[in-house]
Design a protein around this motif. Structure first.
Motif: not given
Length: 505
Positions: A439, A463, A465-466, A469-470
Motif C-alpha cells: 500500500l 475492506c 485496504e482494497e 487502493l481503489a
C-alpha cells in the motif's frame, strides 16, 4: 462498536451539517446518545438547498472530488459525477444520516439562542422552536455550526452609493445566473467562490469583470485528468512540508507551475513569487476565460460612485451588479460572553488546543471552525473520531496543562493534508506504512481518502485496504505497484534528514 448507555454523559451537538452529522456518528459509536440542534428544517448545512445559512446556488458543484467529499463509511452511488452537485451532496448526507439513525436525534427548526456554563456543572443551552423557548442542561456540548455563515464585505469608498439595477451582494447570497444574463457584473475577490461565480456568469453570457487585492495562484480542478487534491494534498506532500517551510513552498510551487503555469501567462495579474504569500485558489475555467477575453481582470476597487467603479490602476467601468466573494467571518453570536472571552472569539477563529478543546472549558468541544485549503470531509471525520475517542477513554484526553501549553490562536487557512495527519496521529488511526509495503505507493501518493484512515487503529474496516487502493487508482494518480521516477525520488527524499532549523541570532 459500543452501544449507547444511560450511564454515558449527555451530549448536545449544535449544527446538523457535515461536521455535526459525522460527530454524531462517531459519538454514537462510543456509546453516547447525542441530541442535535438544527435551525433549518432539514439537515445538510450549506448543502441543504433550503437551509437558512446555505451559501450554495442552483447548479453549484463541489470543488473537491467525490472520493474526498465523502466519509469513510459511505461512498457516493455509482454514476455520481467526479464533482457532485449541491443536490447530490444533500442526498448523500441524508443517506449518511439514515445509515446511522441520526435523523431521529435532530431537533429541526430549533435555533440555539445561548450556550453558557451551567451553575450545576456542564453546559446550558437555551433554544427556540416556533414560539417556545426551552433551557436544558447537558454534560457535554459540541459546537459544529459551520465556519462560513457570515459573509464579509470590505469597506470601499462610496460603496453605499452604488446604483446598479441588481445592487450589491455577497457570494453567499448568490442565487444563480438567471437574473444576470446580458448584465455587466463586477465580482470582487479571488476566493474559489468568486472565481466560480465569475466563470459561471461569463459562460451564461454576462459581461464579467473581476477585481482583487492579491493575485493568487489558480489551480484547475483536474490535473491531467486527476483531481487536483489527489495530486497535491497527499501524505508525501505533508511529510515534505514537515521538513520545513522552504521545502514545502518550493515543492508546492513546482507542482502548481507544472499544472497551471502562472496567472499572468493567461492575462491575469502577477502573483507574488512566494506561493504562501500569494495564496492558492482553484477553478477549472477561470484562467482560460481570462485568456479568451471573457473575463476582464482589474486590481482592487478604489471607489464607487453610482454605477461607476474606479479601480486602483485608474481605469473605470459601469456595472449593473457588484458581487463580493471576499470571505466569511466566524459567527457564534449565541456563545456566552464568558466562553467567547475564554476562546478569544474573533472573526478569524478561536484559540484552542488542537482546534478542538480549551483547558478551561471541560466538556466543550469545537469541530470544523477553521479555514482549510482542500477537502473538508476527511478532516472533519478525523477530528470527530479524535474528540469521540477522548471523551470515550479519559486517559486519551489531554490534561489541562498540556492543553494550556498547546493553545493556538486562529490561524490562516492550512493545507488539509497537514491537518488530516495531525488529527489522525492524535486519534491513533494513521496507517502504518512500513508494515504495508503493497500500500506504500497508494498511501504516500494517492488521495488522503477517509477510508485510508480505517486501516489501522480503532474501528478498522475489513475492506479498507482494497478501498484505499481503489481510491488511489480511480483517476490514475497511482497506476499499480512500483513508482514513477518522480515518486521514487520523493519517497527517498522523505527518508533523508530534515532541513535544519534556522539559527537563532
Amino acid at each position: 462498536m459500543t452501544h449507547p448507555s444511560a450511564s454515558r454523559p449527555s451530549v448536545a451537538i449544535i449544527g446538523a451539517g457535515p461536521a455535526g452529522l459525522v460527530t454524531a456518528r462517531w459519538l454514537k459509536a462510543r456509546g453516547f446518545a447525542p441530541v442535535l440542534f438544527e435551525a433549518s428544517r432539514d439537515l445538510g448545512g450549506h448543502w441543504n438547498p433550503n437551509g437558512l445559512h446555505s451559501a450554495t446556488w442552483p447548479g453549484m458543484v463541489t470543488n473537491t472530488s467525490r472520493v474526498m467529499t465523502a466519509f469513510s463509511d459511505l461512498d457516493h452511488p455509482p454514476g455520481t459525477p467526479t464533482y457532485p452537485g449541491r443536490e447530490d451532496m444533500h442526498r448523500y448526507l441524508d443517506r449518511y444520516s439514515d445509515r446511522f439513525g441520526l435523523r431521529r436525534a435532530i431537533r429541526f427548526g430549533t435555533r440555539v439562542e445561548l450556550l453558557a456554563r451551567a451553575e450545576a456543572g456542564g453546559w446550558e443551552i437555551r433554544s427556540r422552536r416556533g414560539g417556545e423557548t426551552r433551557t436544558e442542561r447537558f454534560d457535554r456540548v459540541v459546537v459544529a455550526s459551520g465556519r462560513y455563515l457570515r459573509g464579509t464585505i470590505p469597506q470601499v469608498p462610496g460603496l453605499e452609493t452604488f446604483s446598479g439595477k441588481f445592487g450589491t451582494g455577497h457570494s453567499g447570497q448568490f442565487s444563480g445566473v438567471a437574473r444576470y444574463r446580458d448584465a455587466s457584473v463586477l465580482v470582487a475577490g479571488c476566493s474559489i467562490s468568486a472565481l466560480e461565480i465569475a466563470t459561471t456568469l461569463a459562460q451564461a453570457g454576462a459581461q464579467v469583470t473581476i477585481s482583487y487585492r492579491r493575485q493568487r495562484y489558480v489551480l484547475p480542478k483536474l490535473i491531467a485528468g486527476v483531481p487536483a487534491e489527489h495530486v497535491l494534498f497527499t501524505r508525501a506532500a505533508a511529510l515534505e512540508g514537515a521538513r520545513g517551510p522552504a521545502a514545502a513552498a518550493a515543492g508546492l510551487k513546482a507542482q502548481i507551475l507544472q499544472a497551471a503555469g502562472t496567472p499572468e501567462q493567461y492575462g491575469a495579474l502577477e502573483a507574488d513569487p512566494d506561493v504562501f504569500a500569494a495564496g492558492i485558489t482553484q477553478c477549472q475555467g477561470f484562467l482560460p476565460a481570462v485568456a479568451e477575453g471573457r473575463i476582464a481582470v482589474r486590481p482592487w476597487i478604489a471607489s464607487v460612485s453610482g454605477r461607476r467603479v474606479r479601480f486602483a490602476d485608474g481605469r473605470e467601468g459601469d456595472f449593473d451588479s457588484l458581487l463580493f466573494g471576499t470571505g466569511f467571518a466566524l459567527s457564534l453570536p449565541w456563545l456566552s460572553p464568558e466562553i467567547a472571552r475564554t476562546v478569544e472569539l474573533s472573526a478569524q477563529g478561536l484559540t484552542l488546543f488542537a482546534d478542538s478543546f480549551h483547558p478551561d472549558l471541560d466538556g466543550l468541544a469545537f469541530v470544523g471552525l477553521y479555514d482549510l485549503v482542500g477537502p473538508y470531509f476527511p478532516v472533519l471525520e478525523l477530528q470527530a473520531r479524535y474528540i469521540a475517542g477522548c471523551w470515550d477513554t479519559p486517559e486519551l484526553m489531554p490534561v489541562p496543562a498540556e492543553m494550556a501549553e498547546g493553545l493556538t490562536a486562529a490561524q490562516p487557512a492550512r493545507p488539509m493534508n497537514m491537518m488530516a495527519l495531525d488529527f489522525a496521529q492524535r486519534a491513533g488511526v494513521e496507517p502504518q506504512i512500513p508494515r504495508r509495503p503493497s500500500l506504500e505507493q497508494a498511501l504516500l501518493f494517492g488521495p488522503l481518502s477517509p477510508v485510508s484512515f480505517r486501516i489501522d487503529g480503532p474501528d478498522p474496516l475489513p475492506c479498507a485496504e482494497e478501498m484505499t487502493l481503489a481510491a488511489a487508482r480511480a483517476f490514475g494518480a497511482v497506476h499499480g505497484p512500483g513508482y514513477t521516477p518522480e515518486q521514487a525520488r520523493r519517497r527517498n527524499a522523505l527518508r533523508a534528514p530534515a532541513e535544519p532549523a534556522a539559527a537563532t541570532p
